[in-house]
Design an enzyme around this catalytic site. Sequence first.
Site, PDB file in Angstrom:
ATOM      1  CB  VAL A 172      -5.242   2.064   1.296  1.00  0.00           C
ATOM      2  CG1 VAL A 172      -3.817   2.201   1.772  1.00  0.00           C
ATOM      3  CG2 VAL A 172      -5.473   0.714   0.647  1.00  0.00           C
ATOM      4  CB  CYS A 173      -5.595  -1.545   4.203  1.00  0.00           C
ATOM      5  SG  CYS A 173      -5.477  -3.233   4.795  1.00  0.00           S
ATOM      6  CB  ALA A 174      -5.797  -1.234   9.067  1.00  0.00           C
ATOM      7  CD  GLU A 188      -2.582  -1.505   2.443  1.00  0.00           C
ATOM      8  OE1 GLU A 188      -3.352  -2.478   2.452  1.00  0.00           O
ATOM      9  OE2 GLU A 188      -2.342  -0.827   3.463  1.00  0.00           O
ATOM     10  CB  SER A 200      -8.425   1.685  -1.434  1.00  0.00           C
ATOM     11  OG  SER A 200      -8.358   0.594  -2.321  1.00  0.00           O
TER      12      SER A 200
END
Length: 183
Positions: free
Chosen positions: A107-109, A19, A155
């Site tokens: 993004v993500c966590a 990422e 995302s």
Amino acid sequence: MSAQKKAIVFLCEGAEEMEFTISVDVLRRAKVEVTVVGVELASDVAVCSRGVKIAPDVKFSESLKADDYDAVIIPGGNGSAKTLGAHEGAKKLIMDFYNSKKIVAFVCAGTLVAKAAGIPSKHTVTSYPAVKGQLDNFYTYSDDRVVVDDNVITSRSPGTSFLFALTIVEQLVDVKVSSLKPA
């Protein structure tokens, strides 16, 4: 010709390598000036979630101002999300970007940092599926790979990193990503 766009990408211990790296790489290919900002690093490099070591350009400083940049990007990784979610200076800077209608991208966590920083609940977001339960009681939640809601871009995971980064480029420099060619 418009001025070159500038972005901050945060780097912390435990950041998710894909990422982080894909975001920085794609933005730089699009001629965005990227400053990698290390936050609370134990040494001169961050040890990322899979053990990859990455050096920041600068360490976090209260002298960083949203006025000097066009976007801030927050990669995921549990360590990164925890560090940034607890870092008052980083959260304030993220909100300065948000309030100035500049791009804030998670993004993500990393999407957990949006909530911790105070990004309002009126937004639709996505995240890594495992942290959905910490977000869907606050934000409108989407299972889409990338969500753009005003100046907030979110995302899902390492697997959506290219789409995430290309979406930031489209929003930031107003180009169609098909025009980006590898160097």
